[in-house]
Design a protein around this motif. Structure first.
Motif, mmCIF file in Angstrom:
data_model
loop_
_atom_site.group_PDB
_atom_site.id
_atom_site.type_symbol
_atom_site.label_atom_id
_atom_site.label_comp_id
_atom_site.label_asym_id
_atom_site.label_seq_id
_atom_site.Cartn_x
_atom_site.Cartn_y
_atom_site.Cartn_z
ATOM 1 N N HIS B 12 0.827 -1.207 0.000
ATOM 2 C CA HIS B 12 0.000 0.000 0.000
ATOM 3 C C HIS B 12 0.862 1.258 0.000
ATOM 4 O O HIS B 12 0.528 2.243 -0.652
ATOM 5 C CB HIS B 12 -0.952 -0.004 1.189
ATOM 6 N N ALA B 15 2.058 1.669 -3.411
ATOM 7 C CA ALA B 15 0.960 2.132 -4.255
ATOM 8 C C ALA B 15 0.779 3.640 -4.112
ATOM 9 O O ALA B 15 0.606 4.357 -5.093
ATOM 10 C CB ALA B 15 -0.331 1.407 -3.890
ATOM 11 N N SER B 98 -6.266 3.895 -1.460
ATOM 12 C CA SER B 98 -5.069 3.246 -0.906
ATOM 13 C C SER B 98 -4.820 3.722 0.516
ATOM 14 O O SER B 98 -4.434 2.943 1.392
ATOM 15 C CB SER B 98 -3.839 3.578 -1.758
ATOM 16 N N PHE B 101 -7.123 1.994 2.870
ATOM 17 C CA PHE B 101 -6.648 0.635 3.157
ATOM 18 C C PHE B 101 -5.507 0.672 4.166
ATOM 19 O O PHE B 101 -5.446 -0.123 5.097
ATOM 20 C CB PHE B 101 -6.167 -0.031 1.870
ATOM 21 N N LEU B 102 -4.598 1.603 3.962
ATOM 22 C CA LEU B 102 -3.443 1.742 4.846
ATOM 23 C C LEU B 102 -3.906 2.059 6.260
ATOM 24 O O LEU B 102 -3.402 1.505 7.234
ATOM 25 C CB LEU B 102 -2.541 2.861 4.293
ATOM 26 N N LYS B 105 -5.249 -1.042 7.844
ATOM 27 C CA LYS B 105 -4.130 -1.902 8.243
ATOM 28 C C LYS B 105 -3.558 -1.426 9.574
ATOM 29 O O LYS B 105 -3.298 -2.218 10.486
ATOM 30 C CB LYS B 105 -3.029 -1.843 7.186
#
Lengths: 138, 116
Positions: B12, B15, B98, B101-102, B105
């Motif tokens: 990520h 990305a 992204s 998502f990070l 996480k």
């Protein structure tokens, strides 16, 4: 990861379009400027844009900003009008008017404005991306 | 189980990096929309990420590709402003995705560390 270049690039575009708008304002203001001879008549000014790449070799940055490298005058001839009573009339009775075409200038103005706005949007978007990156993990 | 931040966040983060670089390239395309002779370029996000996934050392020197315009301009400029703006918007939305998502996480790792 650096956002700094994006502001430079968008800023360079905004500056270039501002220069363009300045020349358009000047051209439109002088649309009816008269002169005694074709050489002295006001000639429409156009900026020349050029892509500027930063760095060389491995450090070369593929993202190019834009710069106004030159201001040139258009090659069209002055508009000679037969006005024998005009104080600036030459021996044959002609007065030289500017070669500015207001339609071309207004079309150019719209194009410059839209391009300027596109770059403002780029800058705003980059700012919000950077903002959310700063909020990462909170 | 050891937590490896590199493998947990690596893809990520990479990305995001490609997204930012692509933002720059697209911003340059938009800035040069009316520069005579300017050729629009782009990064192929998929191939860059695939290269990273296959363990290649991806430096900041991404492969640039020239855009093939749908219509040719007389001054040699290949920027199609509407398309570039659409790609720019899409790219920044993908960046936000992204980032989300990070963030997920990170909050997952945080709960694991805290043992919640």
């Amino acid at each position: 990861m650096s956002f700094a270049n994006i502001y430079d690039i968008a800023g360079s575009s905004m500056a270039a379009q501002t220069t363009r708008l300045n020349t358009i304002a000047s051209n439109l203001a002088n649309v009816d400027s008269a002169a005694a001879s074709a050489e002295e008549a006001y000639k429409s000014i156009k900026p020349i844009f050029e892509a500027v790449y930063h760095g060389t070799g491995v450090d070369a940055n593929p993202a190019a900003s834009v710069a106004v490298t030159n201001l040139t005058t258009t090659l069209d001839n002055a508009d000679m009008r037969f006005e024998p009573n005009h104080p600036l009339a030459d021996a044959d009775g002609y007065v030289a008017y500017s070669n500015v075409d207001p339609i071309v200038e207004v079309a150019d103005m719209m194009s410059a404005t839209q391009n300027f706005e596109a770059s403002v949007n780029v800058m705003n978007r980059a700012r919000s991306m950077q903002q959310s990156l700063l909020n990462l993990g909170t | 189980m050891a937590i490896n931040f590199e493998s947990a966040l690596g893809l990520h983060a990479q990305a995001l990096d490609v997204r930012v670089e692509r933002t720059k390239i697209l911003a340059a395309n938009i800035a040069n929309a009316e520069t005579p002779g300017y050729q629009a370029r782009d990064i192929d996000f998929k191939s860059e990420l695939a290269a990273f996934e296959s363990g290649m050392d991806v430096s900041r020197n991404y492969d640039m590709m020239f855009r093939i315009p749908a219509q040719l301009a007389a001054d040699g400029n290949t920027v199609e402003i509407g398309q570039e703006q659409a790609r720019f918007a899409q790219n920044s939305m993908d960046f936000e995705t992204s980032l989300t998502f990070l963030n997920m996480k990170i909050s997952g790792l945080r709960s694991a560390i805290k043992g919640e």
